[in-house]
Scaffold this motif. Structure first.
Motif, PDB file in Angstrom:
ATOM      1  N   LEU A  31       3.962   1.285   4.035  1.00  0.00           N
ATOM      2  CA  LEU A  31       3.531   2.427   4.824  1.00  0.00           C
ATOM      3  C   LEU A  31       4.682   3.398   5.015  1.00  0.00           C
ATOM      4  CD1 LEU A  31       1.600   0.458   7.584  1.00  0.00           C
ATOM      5  CD2 LEU A  31       0.608   1.648   5.609  1.00  0.00           C
ATOM      6  N   GLY A  32       4.451   4.644   4.658  1.00  0.00           N
ATOM      7  CA  GLY A  32       5.399   5.710   4.944  1.00  0.00           C
ATOM      8  C   GLY A  32       4.847   6.645   5.996  1.00  0.00           C
ATOM      9  N   GLY A  33       5.568   7.741   6.238  1.00  0.00           N
ATOM     10  CA  GLY A  33       5.089   8.708   7.215  1.00  0.00           C
ATOM     11  C   GLY A  33       4.000   9.614   6.685  1.00  0.00           C
ATOM     12  N   LEU A  37       1.699   3.020  -0.153  1.00  0.00           N
ATOM     13  CA  LEU A  37       1.734   2.477  -1.504  1.00  0.00           C
ATOM     14  C   LEU A  37       1.076   1.107  -1.516  1.00  0.00           C
ATOM     15  CD1 LEU A  37       2.747   2.653  -4.455  1.00  0.00           C
ATOM     16  CD2 LEU A  37       4.854   1.527  -3.667  1.00  0.00           C
ATOM     17  N   VAL A  38       0.068   0.958  -2.355  1.00  0.00           N
ATOM     18  CA  VAL A  38      -0.630  -0.312  -2.560  1.00  0.00           C
ATOM     19  C   VAL A  38      -0.032  -0.988  -3.787  1.00  0.00           C
ATOM     20  CG1 VAL A  38      -2.835  -1.351  -3.240  1.00  0.00           C
ATOM     21  CG2 VAL A  38      -2.769   0.415  -1.454  1.00  0.00           C
ATOM     22  N   VAL A  39       0.368  -2.244  -3.631  1.00  0.00           N
ATOM     23  CA  VAL A  39       0.986  -2.998  -4.719  1.00  0.00           C
ATOM     24  C   VAL A  39      -0.019  -4.029  -5.218  1.00  0.00           C
ATOM     25  CG1 VAL A  39       2.951  -4.394  -5.435  1.00  0.00           C
ATOM     26  CG2 VAL A  39       3.237  -2.662  -3.633  1.00  0.00           C
ATOM     27  N   ASP A  40      -0.619  -3.746  -6.373  1.00  0.00           N
ATOM     28  CA  ASP A  40      -1.633  -4.558  -7.046  1.00  0.00           C
ATOM     29  C   ASP A  40      -2.988  -4.444  -6.336  1.00  0.00           C
ATOM     30  OD1 ASP A  40       0.043  -5.233  -9.107  1.00  0.00           O
ATOM     31  OD2 ASP A  40       0.565  -7.196  -8.313  1.00  0.00           O
ATOM     32  N   THR A  41      -4.058  -4.721  -7.092  1.00  0.00           N
ATOM     33  CA  THR A  41      -5.398  -4.344  -6.625  1.00  0.00           C
ATOM     34  C   THR A  41      -6.434  -5.466  -6.688  1.00  0.00           C
ATOM     35  OG1 THR A  41      -5.977  -3.489  -8.829  1.00  0.00           O
ATOM     36  CG2 THR A  41      -5.019  -1.917  -7.239  1.00  0.00           C
ATOM     37  N   ARG A  42      -6.020  -6.700  -6.955  1.00  0.00           N
ATOM     38  CA  ARG A  42      -6.886  -7.870  -7.056  1.00  0.00           C
ATOM     39  C   ARG A  42      -7.676  -7.885  -8.367  1.00  0.00           C
ATOM     40  NH1 ARG A  42     -10.138  -9.859  -2.062  1.00  0.00           N
ATOM     41  NH2 ARG A  42      -9.769 -11.820  -3.180  1.00  0.00           N
ATOM     42  N   GLY A  43      -8.635  -8.827  -8.482  1.00  0.00           N
ATOM     43  CA  GLY A  43      -9.127  -9.228  -9.784  1.00  0.00           C
ATOM     44  C   GLY A  43     -10.444  -8.680 -10.284  1.00  0.00           C
ATOM     45  N   ASP A  44     -11.207  -7.976  -9.466  1.00  0.00           N
ATOM     46  CA  ASP A  44     -12.433  -7.339  -9.944  1.00  0.00           C
ATOM     47  C   ASP A  44     -12.818  -6.259  -8.944  1.00  0.00           C
ATOM     48  OD1 ASP A  44     -14.114  -8.500  -7.812  1.00  0.00           O
ATOM     49  OD2 ASP A  44     -14.059 -10.373  -8.937  1.00  0.00           O
ATOM     50  N   GLU A  45     -13.876  -5.503  -9.232  1.00  0.00           N
ATOM     51  CA  GLU A  45     -14.237  -4.374  -8.374  1.00  0.00           C
ATOM     52  C   GLU A  45     -14.651  -4.825  -6.978  1.00  0.00           C
ATOM     53  OE1 GLU A  45     -17.099  -2.014 -10.440  1.00  0.00           O
ATOM     54  OE2 GLU A  45     -15.638  -1.299 -11.926  1.00  0.00           O
ATOM     55  N   ARG A  46     -15.297  -5.980  -6.856  1.00  0.00           N
ATOM     56  CA  ARG A  46     -15.688  -6.498  -5.552  1.00  0.00           C
ATOM     57  C   ARG A  46     -14.459  -6.873  -4.730  1.00  0.00           C
ATOM     58  NH1 ARG A  46     -18.547 -12.328  -4.878  1.00  0.00           N
ATOM     59  NH2 ARG A  46     -16.525 -12.831  -5.804  1.00  0.00           N
ATOM     60  N   GLN A  47     -13.528  -7.593  -5.347  1.00  0.00           N
ATOM     61  CA  GLN A  47     -12.301  -7.955  -4.644  1.00  0.00           C
ATOM     62  C   GLN A  47     -11.475  -6.715  -4.314  1.00  0.00           C
ATOM     63  OE1 GLN A  47     -10.218 -10.845  -7.010  1.00  0.00           O
ATOM     64  NE2 GLN A  47     -11.758 -12.436  -6.679  1.00  0.00           N
ATOM     65  N   GLY A  48     -11.431  -5.758  -5.240  1.00  0.00           N
ATOM     66  CA  GLY A  48     -10.719  -4.510  -4.979  1.00  0.00           C
ATOM     67  C   GLY A  48     -11.296  -3.769  -3.790  1.00  0.00           C
ATOM     68  N   ALA A  49     -12.624  -3.781  -3.649  1.00  0.00           N
ATOM     69  CA  ALA A  49     -13.267  -3.096  -2.525  1.00  0.00           C
ATOM     70  C   ALA A  49     -12.882  -3.746  -1.197  1.00  0.00           C
ATOM     71  CB  ALA A  49     -14.779  -3.098  -2.705  1.00  0.00           C
ATOM     72  N   GLU A  50     -12.810  -5.088  -1.167  1.00  0.00           N
ATOM     73  CA  GLU A  50     -12.371  -5.767   0.061  1.00  0.00           C
ATOM     74  C   GLU A  50     -10.939  -5.375   0.406  1.00  0.00           C
ATOM     75  OE1 GLU A  50     -10.196  -8.366   2.527  1.00  0.00           O
ATOM     76  OE2 GLU A  50      -9.815  -8.211   0.369  1.00  0.00           O
ATOM     77  N   ALA A  52      -9.272  -2.677  -0.548  1.00  0.00           N
ATOM     78  CA  ALA A  52      -9.225  -1.265  -0.147  1.00  0.00           C
ATOM     79  C   ALA A  52      -9.706  -1.092   1.294  1.00  0.00           C
ATOM     80  CB  ALA A  52     -10.060  -0.415  -1.094  1.00  0.00           C
ATOM     81  N   ALA A  53     -10.755  -1.805   1.682  1.00  0.00           N
ATOM     82  CA  ALA A  53     -11.246  -1.716   3.055  1.00  0.00           C
ATOM     83  C   ALA A  53     -10.205  -2.252   4.038  1.00  0.00           C
ATOM     84  CB  ALA A  53     -12.557  -2.492   3.191  1.00  0.00           C
ATOM     85  N   ALA A  54      -9.499  -3.325   3.651  1.00  0.00           N
ATOM     86  CA  ALA A  54      -8.453  -3.859   4.518  1.00  0.00           C
ATOM     87  C   ALA A  54      -7.323  -2.845   4.693  1.00  0.00           C
ATOM     88  CB  ALA A  54      -7.914  -5.164   3.933  1.00  0.00           C
ATOM     89  N   VAL A  55      -6.959  -2.159   3.617  1.00  0.00           N
ATOM     90  CA  VAL A  55      -5.932  -1.110   3.709  1.00  0.00           C
ATOM     91  C   VAL A  55      -6.397   0.007   4.625  1.00  0.00           C
ATOM     92  CG1 VAL A  55      -4.748   0.687   2.391  1.00  0.00           C
ATOM     93  CG2 VAL A  55      -4.893  -1.637   1.472  1.00  0.00           C
ATOM     94  N   ARG A  56      -7.623   0.425   4.468  1.00  0.00           N
ATOM     95  CA  ARG A  56      -8.138   1.530   5.276  1.00  0.00           C
ATOM     96  C   ARG A  56      -8.276   1.156   6.744  1.00  0.00           C
ATOM     97  NH1 ARG A  56      -6.003   5.390   3.472  1.00  0.00           N
ATOM     98  NH2 ARG A  56      -6.773   6.431   1.615  1.00  0.00           N
ATOM     99  N   ALA A  57      -8.393  -0.132   7.034  1.00  0.00           N
ATOM    100  CA  ALA A  57      -8.404  -0.568   8.436  1.00  0.00           C
ATOM    101  C   ALA A  57      -7.027  -0.442   9.071  1.00  0.00           C
ATOM    102  CB  ALA A  57      -8.902  -2.010   8.530  1.00  0.00           C
ATOM    103  N   VAL A  58      -5.988  -0.370   8.228  1.00  0.00           N
ATOM    104  CA  VAL A  58      -4.618  -0.260   8.720  1.00  0.00           C
ATOM    105  C   VAL A  58      -4.142   1.186   8.749  1.00  0.00           C
ATOM    106  CG1 VAL A  58      -2.198  -0.833   8.146  1.00  0.00           C
ATOM    107  CG2 VAL A  58      -3.983  -2.579   7.992  1.00  0.00           C
ATOM    108  N   THR A  59      -4.518   1.975   7.730  1.00  0.00           N
ATOM    109  CA  THR A  59      -3.984   3.325   7.610  1.00  0.00           C
ATOM    110  C   THR A  59      -4.993   4.268   6.969  1.00  0.00           C
ATOM    111  OG1 THR A  59      -2.193   4.671   6.683  1.00  0.00           O
ATOM    112  CG2 THR A  59      -2.909   2.793   5.366  1.00  0.00           C
ATOM    113  N   ALA A  60      -4.967   5.523   7.404  1.00  0.00           N
ATOM    114  CA  ALA A  60      -5.756   6.577   6.774  1.00  0.00           C
ATOM    115  C   ALA A  60      -4.912   7.459   5.871  1.00  0.00           C
ATOM    116  CB  ALA A  60      -6.428   7.435   7.858  1.00  0.00           C
ATOM    117  N   LEU A  61      -3.658   7.097   5.651  1.00  0.00           N
ATOM    118  CA  LEU A  61      -2.770   7.900   4.820  1.00  0.00           C
ATOM    119  C   LEU A  61      -3.271   7.969   3.376  1.00  0.00           C
ATOM    120  CD1 LEU A  61       0.679   6.495   6.004  1.00  0.00           C
ATOM    121  CD2 LEU A  61      -0.159   8.839   6.369  1.00  0.00           C
ATOM    122  N   PRO A  62      -2.937   9.050   2.665  1.00  0.00           N
ATOM    123  CA  PRO A  62      -3.208   9.080   1.223  1.00  0.00           C
ATOM    124  C   PRO A  62      -2.511   7.903   0.535  1.00  0.00           C
ATOM    125  CG  PRO A  62      -2.563  11.249   2.010  1.00  0.00           C
ATOM    126  CD  PRO A  62      -2.329  10.307   3.158  1.00  0.00           C
TER     127      PRO A  62
END
Length: 279
Positions: A31-33, A37-50, A52-62
């Motif tokens: 997390l920056g100001g 930066l997301v490091v790796d994206t998991r193994g399929d679109e379903r896992q990626g969606a989970e 991504a949702a976890a990231v968005r629960a932490v931050t709304a940053l680009p």
């Protein structure tokens, strides 16, 4: 819906790892100001969606994404984060293009065999996203008030492993150059180079290193794994020189699964003193 929701582990100020029981995978978030930066994206679109949702629960940053390497469990979930820049070594893009279909087929069959048809179907339906920002050998990202250095330190687990160094927290996210709790995977590895690359990682001076699988490691644990990889490198060289046979190397090796024969995996640098030991 993915039931493996994962758990957060804080590894530095504004640097988070997320741990999954699925393949004991570890991914990361810096997390920056102004950006994250997301490091790796998991193994399929379903896992990626989970994820991504976890990231968005932490931050709304680009968001920007970096892929440490082209194995499916680290990069097939990228679509869930788009639109955003996706950084990787150029050989990572080539490897995804060349191997995605084979990885899908192999691992979908594995999931079916182990009674997980939902993950098998999700993987079969996934079409991985190719990275569009080149890292070779290094790129520094300004996240707003802090930097994240994307570094190619040499061959190891693959020919294109990237690490993410967060200098102000002394954290390195290492992808599968390191594993905690299980032996490293040598399927696409360069045994002669791998210990040298981990030595270069240690030279960054991390207090905490986040492996691609398992819990965060301290520098002593990293050095211990580097030394074991050096034993493998020495045995690999001895097999190549016909000083010992593959069976002897396998018995002496600290890790299973090393490809002792086949296409030579030669070093791209001179051996380092203290970096390898005779088997």
């Amino acid at each position: 819906m993915d039931t493996d929701a994962g758990r957060w582990v804080e590894v530095g100020d504004g640097v988070l790892a997320r741990r999954y029981t699925e393949l004991d995978l570890t991914v990361g978030l810096v997390l920056g100001g102004e950006r994250a930066l997301v490091v790796d994206t998991r193994g399929d679109e379903r896992q990626g969606a989970e994820w991504a949702a976890a990231v968005r629960a932490v931050t709304a940053l680009p968001i920007e994404v970096v892929l440490t390497h082209a194995h499916f469990d680290h990069c097939f979930g990228t679509a869930a984060f788009l639109p955003c820049p996706v950084h990787a070594h150029p050989a990572c893009r080539a490897a995804i293009t060349a191997t995605a279909a084979a990885q899908r087929a192999e691992w979908a069959a594995c999931y079916h065999e182990h009674g997980d048809p939902a993950t098998a179907d999700a993987l079969t339906a996934t079409r991985p996203v190719l990275p569009d920002h080149r890292v070779d050998p290094a790129v520094t990202l300004d996240l707003g008030g802090r930097s994240a250095d994307l570094r190619y330190l040499g061959r190891g687990h693959t020919d294109h492993d990237l690490v993410v160094h967060v200098p102000d927290s002394a954290v390195v996210l290492a992808g599968d150059l390191l594993e905690q709790g299980a032996p490293p995977d040598f399927g696409d590895a360069f045994p002669a180079d791998w210990p040298h690359t981990v030595t270069a990682l240690l030279a960054l001076g991390p207090r905490t290193v986040v492996p691609g699988h398992g819990d965060p490691m301290d520098p002593g644990e990293v050095a211990e794994q580097r030394d074991a990889l050096a034993e493998v490198a020495a045995l690999h060289a001895a097999v190549g020189a016909r000083e010992i046979d593959a069976g002897t190397a396998e018995r002496r090796s600290p890790y299973p699964g090393v490809p002792w024969s086949g296409v030579p995996r030669t070093a791209t640098h001179p051996p380092e003193k203290g970096d390898s030991r005779a088997g």
